[in-house]
Motif scaffolding. Structure first.
Motif, PDB file in Angstrom:
ATOM      1  N   PRO A   1       0.798  -1.232   0.000  1.00 40.30           N
ATOM      2  CA  PRO A   1       0.000   0.000   0.000  1.00 40.30           C
ATOM      3  C   PRO A   1       0.827   1.275   0.000  1.00 40.30           C
ATOM      4  O   PRO A   1       0.331   2.329  -0.417  1.00 40.30           O
ATOM      5  CB  PRO A   1      -0.828  -0.123   1.287  1.00 40.30           C
ATOM      6  CG  PRO A   1      -0.056  -1.064   2.155  1.00 40.30           C
ATOM      7  CD  PRO A   1       0.593  -2.028   1.221  1.00 40.30           C
ATOM      8  N   CYS A   2       2.084   1.209   0.444  1.00 38.89           N
ATOM      9  CA  CYS A   2       2.932   2.404   0.491  1.00 38.89           C
ATOM     10  C   CYS A   2       3.816   2.545  -0.736  1.00 38.89           C
ATOM     11  O   CYS A   2       4.632   3.472  -0.800  1.00 38.89           O
ATOM     12  CB  CYS A   2       3.798   2.375   1.750  1.00 38.89           C
ATOM     13  SG  CYS A   2       2.860   2.386   3.292  1.00 38.89           S
ATOM     14  N   GLY A   3       3.677   1.639  -1.701  1.00 34.92           N
ATOM     15  CA  GLY A   3       4.516   1.716  -2.887  1.00 34.92           C
ATOM     16  C   GLY A   3       5.951   1.356  -2.560  1.00 34.92           C
ATOM     17  O   GLY A   3       6.224   0.515  -1.710  1.00 34.92           O
TER      18      GLY A   3
ATOM     19  N   ASN B   1       2.460 -11.494   9.084  1.00 34.11           N
ATOM     20  CA  ASN B   1       1.570 -10.504   8.468  1.00 34.11           C
ATOM     21  C   ASN B   1       2.328  -9.528   7.585  1.00 34.11           C
ATOM     22  O   ASN B   1       1.730  -8.842   6.750  1.00 34.11           O
ATOM     23  CB  ASN B   1       0.805  -9.739   9.547  1.00 34.11           C
ATOM     24  CG  ASN B   1      -0.339 -10.549  10.134  1.00 34.11           C
ATOM     25  OD1 ASN B   1      -0.818 -11.504   9.518  1.00 34.11           O
ATOM     26  ND2 ASN B   1      -0.781 -10.190  11.324  1.00 34.11           N
ATOM     27  N   PHE B   2       3.647  -9.443   7.767  1.00 33.53           N
ATOM     28  CA  PHE B   2       4.471  -8.573   6.942  1.00 33.53           C
ATOM     29  C   PHE B   2       4.340  -8.936   5.468  1.00 33.53           C
ATOM     30  O   PHE B   2       4.389  -8.059   4.589  1.00 33.53           O
ATOM     31  CB  PHE B   2       5.935  -8.685   7.383  1.00 33.53           C
ATOM     32  CG  PHE B   2       6.899  -7.898   6.536  1.00 33.53           C
ATOM     33  CD1 PHE B   2       7.079  -6.549   6.745  1.00 33.53           C
ATOM     34  CD2 PHE B   2       7.634  -8.525   5.539  1.00 33.53           C
ATOM     35  CE1 PHE B   2       7.967  -5.823   5.965  1.00 33.53           C
ATOM     36  CE2 PHE B   2       8.517  -7.819   4.752  1.00 33.53           C
ATOM     37  CZ  PHE B   2       8.692  -6.463   4.966  1.00 33.53           C
ATOM     38  N   THR B   3       4.180 -10.233   5.154  1.00 36.55           N
ATOM     39  CA  THR B   3       4.077 -10.662   3.759  1.00 36.55           C
ATOM     40  C   THR B   3       2.671 -10.502   3.206  1.00 36.55           C
ATOM     41  O   THR B   3       2.458 -10.676   2.009  1.00 36.55           O
ATOM     42  CB  THR B   3       4.504 -12.135   3.618  1.00 36.55           C
ATOM     43  OG1 THR B   3       3.658 -12.960   4.436  1.00 36.55           O
ATOM     44  CG2 THR B   3       5.948 -12.320   4.055  1.00 36.55           C
ATOM     45  N   LEU B   4       1.702 -10.198   4.038  1.00 36.06           N
ATOM     46  CA  LEU B   4       0.349  -9.944   3.553  1.00 36.06           C
ATOM     47  C   LEU B   4       0.175  -8.497   3.106  1.00 36.06           C
ATOM     48  O   LEU B   4      -0.576  -8.214   2.175  1.00 36.06           O
ATOM     49  CB  LEU B   4      -0.675 -10.275   4.641  1.00 36.06           C
ATOM     50  CG  LEU B   4      -0.775 -11.746   5.059  1.00 36.06           C
ATOM     51  CD1 LEU B   4      -1.802 -11.911   6.157  1.00 36.06           C
ATOM     52  CD2 LEU B   4      -1.120 -12.628   3.864  1.00 36.06           C
ATOM     53  N   SER B   5       0.862  -7.594   3.777  1.00 36.59           N
ATOM     54  CA  SER B   5       0.794  -6.176   3.426  1.00 36.59           C
ATOM     55  C   SER B   5       2.132  -5.551   3.795  1.00 36.59           C
ATOM     56  O   SER B   5       2.362  -5.198   4.958  1.00 36.59           O
ATOM     57  CB  SER B   5      -0.358  -5.479   4.154  1.00 36.59           C
ATOM     58  OG  SER B   5      -0.446  -4.123   3.800  1.00 36.59           O
ATOM     59  N   CYS B   6       3.002  -5.425   2.817  1.00 39.39           N
ATOM     60  CA  CYS B   6       4.355  -4.921   3.055  1.00 39.39           C
ATOM     61  C   CYS B   6       4.364  -3.393   2.957  1.00 39.39           C
ATOM     62  O   CYS B   6       4.069  -2.831   1.893  1.00 39.39           O
ATOM     63  CB  CYS B   6       5.322  -5.532   2.039  1.00 39.39           C
ATOM     64  SG  CYS B   6       7.018  -4.947   2.215  1.00 39.39           S
TER      65      CYS B   6
END
Length: 279
Positions: free
Chosen positions: A113-115, A232-237
């Motif tokens: 989400p942060c590019g 969870n880091f790999t679900l939304s980095c």
């Protein structure tokens, strides 16, 4: 609730601590705030990987988010994360043995989400930014290496840089390697590449439905679930720099491999901190 079980994180911390560069106090008067212990920083990074969220979410009275980022960058510059991953893999190879005769490669997409430097438009998430992990495992599903790139990249061009990660096991590679791939790699270019590298292949043909449990590729799908369900880091980095993503990926890999090492060595090895039950 601990982020990672004590029987897995304690031996990992012992090796991690041994790799840390020496720190010298340079303030002439010695009047600055004392340095926060490295173990606190290590536990914070592990918690961020497992539970997700920003550094601010994990900051408290023991340390600030800025300190977490600063210490993380120091360790990256010293090569601590990459060194830890390599040592854990070599230890697994000595104790249990890596199955390098059968290699599996597959891609996994996660949100970004942060590019950032390696983010791209995801074809499976309405064009939102995402990251692709081109992951390679041995015959038992032990992660051997990963290439991180944008989610809009096709799996096939990532095969060569992913297989090049085998260079870390140059002395242990067997004479013949078989690479197992799904239908996304079914092309003349892929077969020519594997032929040039001296590898055999098992590629699922396009348009043919073969249950994954009838192939050797199921191990990489299980490994992908170890990352996505355990971190969870790999679900939304939310990291933006490639060097940071690769460093944290190395730490996640080390945790996964040490868990598998303890589980598989539990029936044949004995040590003082051995769990009472098989993990």
């Amino acid at each position: 609730m601990p982020a990672v079980e004590a029987w897995a994180i304690e031996p990992l911390w012992v090796q991690f601590e041994a790799l840390l560069p020496p720190h010298l106090e340079t303030h002439p008067w010695g009047c600055h705030n004392p340095r926060i212990p490295d173990r606190i920083m290590f536990d914070k990074l592990v918690a961020k990987l497992v539970f997700g969220g920003s550094y601010e979410k994990h900051a408290d009275q023991s340390c600030s988010a800025t300190t977490m980022r600063t210490r993380r960058n120091e360790w990256i510059a010293a090569g601590v994360f990459a060194g830890l991953e390599q040592i854990v893999l070599e230890t697994y190879d000595r104790v249990v043995g890596l199955d390098l005769a059968d290699i599996t490669v597959d891609g996994q997409i996660t949100k970004a989400p942060c590019g950032g430097e390696v983010a791209g438009k995801s074809p499976v998430d309405r064009g939102k930014l995402g990251i692709k992990w081109s992951r390679m495992t041995d015959g038992r599903g032990i992660p051997l290496g990963c290439v991180v790139t944008g989610a809009n990249r096709h799996d096939s061009p990532l095969l060569r840089p992913t297989l090049e990660k085998l260079g870390r096991f140059e002395l242990a590679l067997p004479e013949q390697i078989t690479v197992h791939l799904d239908a996304g790699y079914d092309s003349t270019v892929t077969r020519k590449l594997l032929t040039d590298l001296g590898c055999e292949w098992r590629i699922q043909p396009k348009g043919v439905v073969i249950p994954i449990n009838h192939t050797r590729r199921w191990v990489v799908e299980r490994t992908n679930s170890w990352y996505s369900r355990g971190f969870n880091f790999t679900l939304s980095c939310t990291e933006r720099r490639a060097v940071v993503i690769n460093a944290l990926l190395a730490l996640m890999t080390a945790i996964i491999v040490i868990r598998r090492l303890i589980r598989e060595a539990w029936t044949s090895q004995r040590w003082d901190t051995r769990p009472d039950r098989r993990p």
